[in-house]
Design an enzyme around this catalytic site. Structure first.
Site, short mmCIF file in Angstrom:
data_model
loop_
_atom_site.label_atom_id
_atom_site.label_comp_id
_atom_site.label_asym_id
_atom_site.label_seq_id
_atom_site.Cartn_x
_atom_site.Cartn_y
_atom_site.Cartn_z
N GLU A 101 5.41 24.00 -24.72
CA GLU A 101 5.17 23.97 -26.16
C GLU A 101 4.77 25.32 -26.76
OE1 GLU A 101 4.01 21.75 -23.98
OE2 GLU A 101 4.86 19.83 -24.59
N GLU A 118 3.15 22.09 -39.20
CA GLU A 118 2.19 22.33 -38.11
C GLU A 118 2.51 23.68 -37.44
OE1 GLU A 118 1.19 20.17 -34.12
OE2 GLU A 118 0.27 18.97 -35.68
N HIS A 162 -0.82 12.95 -20.52
CA HIS A 162 0.64 12.95 -20.36
C HIS A 162 1.27 14.33 -20.21
CE1 HIS A 162 1.88 14.62 -24.26
NE2 HIS A 162 0.77 14.10 -24.71
N HIS A 195 1.51 6.54 -21.22
CA HIS A 195 2.77 7.11 -21.71
C HIS A 195 3.93 6.60 -20.85
CE1 HIS A 195 5.75 10.25 -22.59
NE2 HIS A 195 4.95 10.76 -23.52
C1 UD1 Z 1 7.20 15.28 -25.15
C2 UD1 Z 1 6.95 16.69 -25.65
C3 UD1 Z 1 5.47 16.98 -25.72
C4 UD1 Z 1 4.72 15.91 -26.47
C5 UD1 Z 1 5.06 14.55 -25.92
C6 UD1 Z 1 4.42 13.49 -26.77
C7 UD1 Z 1 8.66 18.33 -25.01
C8 UD1 Z 1 9.06 19.35 -24.02
N1 UD1 Z 1 7.54 17.66 -24.74
O1 UD1 Z 1 6.76 15.24 -23.80
O2 UD1 Z 1 5.25 18.22 -26.37
O3 UD1 Z 1 3.33 16.13 -26.34
O4 UD1 Z 1 6.48 14.37 -25.95
O5 UD1 Z 1 4.35 12.26 -26.15
O6 UD1 Z 1 9.33 18.15 -26.00
N2 UD1 Z 1 10.03 7.80 -22.19
C9 UD1 Z 1 10.51 6.53 -22.35
N3 UD1 Z 1 10.42 5.96 -23.60
C10 UD1 Z 1 9.89 6.59 -24.64
C11 UD1 Z 1 9.39 7.90 -24.46
C12 UD1 Z 1 9.48 8.51 -23.23
O7 UD1 Z 1 11.00 5.91 -21.42
O8 UD1 Z 1 9.83 6.04 -25.74
C13 UD1 Z 1 10.13 8.44 -20.84
C14 UD1 Z 1 11.56 8.86 -20.50
O9 UD1 Z 1 11.77 8.65 -19.14
C15 UD1 Z 1 11.52 10.37 -20.79
C16 UD1 Z 1 10.11 10.70 -20.33
O10 UD1 Z 1 9.33 9.62 -20.83
O11 UD1 Z 1 12.49 11.05 -20.07
C17 UD1 Z 1 9.53 12.00 -20.79
O12 UD1 Z 1 9.82 12.24 -22.14
P1 UD1 Z 1 10.03 13.75 -22.68
O13 UD1 Z 1 10.31 13.70 -24.13
O14 UD1 Z 1 10.96 14.46 -21.80
O15 UD1 Z 1 8.64 14.47 -22.43
P2 UD1 Z 1 7.17 14.09 -22.79
O16 UD1 Z 1 6.37 14.33 -21.58
O17 UD1 Z 1 7.12 12.77 -23.45
N1 UDP Z 2 -0.60 7.46 -29.90
C1 UDP Z 2 -0.17 6.16 -30.15
N2 UDP Z 2 -0.16 5.27 -29.11
C2 UDP Z 2 -0.54 5.61 -27.86
C3 UDP Z 2 -0.95 6.94 -27.62
C4 UDP Z 2 -0.96 7.85 -28.66
O1 UDP Z 2 0.16 5.81 -31.27
O2 UDP Z 2 -0.51 4.74 -26.98
C5 UDP Z 2 -0.61 8.41 -31.01
C6 UDP Z 2 -1.90 9.16 -31.23
O3 UDP Z 2 -2.79 8.45 -32.06
C7 UDP Z 2 -1.42 10.45 -31.86
C8 UDP Z 2 -0.09 10.69 -31.20
O4 UDP Z 2 0.33 9.42 -30.70
O5 UDP Z 2 -1.20 10.29 -33.25
C9 UDP Z 2 -0.23 11.67 -30.09
O6 UDP Z 2 0.90 11.64 -29.31
P1 UDP Z 2 0.95 12.21 -27.84
O7 UDP Z 2 -0.40 12.17 -27.25
O8 UDP Z 2 2.06 11.49 -27.16
O9 UDP Z 2 1.45 13.71 -28.06
P2 UDP Z 2 0.71 15.08 -28.41
O10 UDP Z 2 -0.12 14.88 -29.62
O11 UDP Z 2 -0.07 15.46 -27.21
O12 UDP Z 2 1.85 16.03 -28.62
#
Ligand code: UD1
Ligand code: UDP
Length: 382
Positions: free
Chosen positions: A134, A120, A210, A243
């Site tokens: 990002e 990607e 998110h 999220h």
């Molecule tokens: C990250 C990515 C973003 C992507 C997104 C997808 C970076 C900087 N950002 O952002 O590009 O679009 O993931 O969703 O890498 N958490 C949980 N359990 C989980 C996942 C997340 O509890 O399974 C909570 C935790 O408190 C964590 C917070 O979510 O600290 C944020 O997660 P983080 O990976 O820091 O950033 P995202 O906003 O998820």
């Molecule tokens: N997705 C999922 N469950 C959810 C929300 C999103 O499986 O509750 C999937 C969605 O179909 C897509 C991916 O997660 O394939 C997108 O992830 P996210 O929106 O967290 O990140 P981004 O694409 O913005 O980086």
């Protein structure tokens, strides 16, 4: 060389969804020794994807903690990767997209003088602050990477503008490969709310939101517009799988709780998500992945952002930028909900992002690069 040792590195939900089919493709082929390392930047949301694709990582850095800063995530990934790369000594490290895991994974491989492949590659907004962080992550990885796997010709052109022209392959996006395995006709859901919805007589709006650059006022504007929509259109049901980020949880519950037709539910597993998308009326999202998936499933998308690095579906007419202000979001969505011809203009299948063959092309390109195959793959043509 008879085979190449290729390590996939990923950590968040979207990376996992888009890398799992590739990790499985590599594992299936005799010309590769496939190794999988997860940082677990996400924990539950990552594990859900690993379960669905039945993928067992060889290494798990388990770095997630609530509300981590970007520096903490990056430094934990970077130092964690040291011992993994020492132990595994891969011939190539594959990272995906633009997360902190992506950047740290590529940088760690570079420090160990291991070639990097970027899956990607070439998405750009040319705005340093949006998406944050990002845009900068993917630019940095673009300058580290040795192999670049671009989903679309426009992504290839973006890299060319940065003088990256060597080892650039147009492959399609692996998310379309994933989509081909998850969508099932007449599926039922494990999430009870989704089985109770009337998909025929009601307009089901699928919402996700998110992004870090939307934290604060933009998220407040978005949530307020969503509640106004639910109030103004009694024939709608809003489904928002929230999220797990605590910041997002707080905002969503503060503005959208206690409405009979707004359903805040836990994150869906990817299979349920794709099948819900296939059955909904409209998608409103700031997600990158949903902007690629929904057009392939015939669903109009309103993007809750000021810009997008995915202009292909905007050009195809199935995606519109709604911005992050309450009034334009409300107005654009209202138009689609009340004007059938406007809706029909957007609801046609467009698939500028892939044909389900991206993983095969990426694996072929890697095999060719290592002299394990005579010809490079053909380019994906939308
Ligand atoms: C990250 C990515 C973003 C992507 C997104 C997808 C970076 C900087 N950002 O952002 O590009 O679009 O993931 O969703 O890498 N958490 C949980 N359990 C989980 C996942 C997340 O509890 O399974 C909570 C935790 O408190 C964590 C917070 O979510 O600290 C944020 O997660 P983080 O990976 O820091 O950033 P995202 O906003 O998820
Ligand atoms: N997705 C999922 N469950 C959810 C929300 C999103 O499986 O509750 C999937 C969605 O179909 C897509 C991916 O997660 O394939 C997108 O992830 P996210 O929106 O967290 O990140 P981004 O694409 O913005 O980086």
């Amino acid at each position: 060389m008879n085979s190449a040792k290729v390590m996939t590195v990923f950590g968040t939900r979207p990376e996992a969804i888009k890398m799992a089919p590739l990790a499985l493709e590599l594992a299936r082929r005799p010309e590769f020794e496939a190794i999988c390392c997860v940082t677990a930047q996400h924990r539950e949301m990552l594990d859900s994807v690993l379960d669905i694709f039945q993928l067992k990582p060889d290494y798990d850095l388990d770095i997630m903690e609530p509300r981590q800063t970007l520096s903490t995530i990056t430094s934990k990934c970077l130092t964690g990767m040291d011992s993994v790369l020492e132990a595994a000594r891969p011939d190539l490290v594959l990272v995906h997209g633009d997360t902190s895991t992506t950047f740290a994974g590529a940088l760690a491989a570079f420090y160990h003088k291991i070639p990097v492949g970027h899956v990607e590659a070439g998405l750009r907004t040319y705005d340093k602050w949006s998406p944050y962080p990002e845009e900068i992550n993917r630019k940095l990885v673009g300058s580290i990477a040795d192999l670049h796997f671009c989903p679309t010709p426009a992504n290839r052109d973006n890299l060319a503008r940065e003088s990256i022209t060597k080892n650039v392959f147009i492959t399609g996006n692996t998310v379309i490969d994933a989509l081909h395995t998850t969508v099932i006709k007449d599926s039922t859901f494990a999430e009870p709310v989704l089985n109770e919805l009337d998909y025929v007589n009601k307009k089901v709006i699928l919402v996700t939101c998110h992004r870090r650059e939307n934290y604060g006022q933009p998220m407040t504007n978005i949530m307020t517009a969503l509640r106004r929509l639910a109030d103004a259109f009694p024939d709608t049901e809003l489904v928002y799988p929230v999220h797990l980020s605590p910041v997002v949880q707080e905002a969503a519950h503060k503005y959208l709780d206690n409405h009979p037709r707004i359903h805040l539910i836990p994150p869906l597993d990817v299979r349920e998500m794709h099948n819900l998308m296939a059955r909904c009326h409209l998608v409103m999202t700031d997600s990158g992945g949903l902007q690629e998936e929904a057009p392939a499933l015939d669903k109009p998308v309103l993007v809750l952002r000021k810009e997008t690095e995915r202009p292909e579906a905007v050009a195809a007419g199935t995606v519109r930028l709604a911005g992050v202000e309450e009034e334009p979001i409300f107005r654009l969505a209202s138009q689609l909900l009340s004007d059938r011809s406007e809706y029909d203009k957007m609801a046609h299948a467009a698939n500028p992002y892939g044909d389900g063959q991206a993983c095969r092309r990426i694996a072929d390109a890697i095999a060719w690069h290592f002299g394990l195959r005579e010809t490079p793959p053909e380019a994906f043509s939308p």
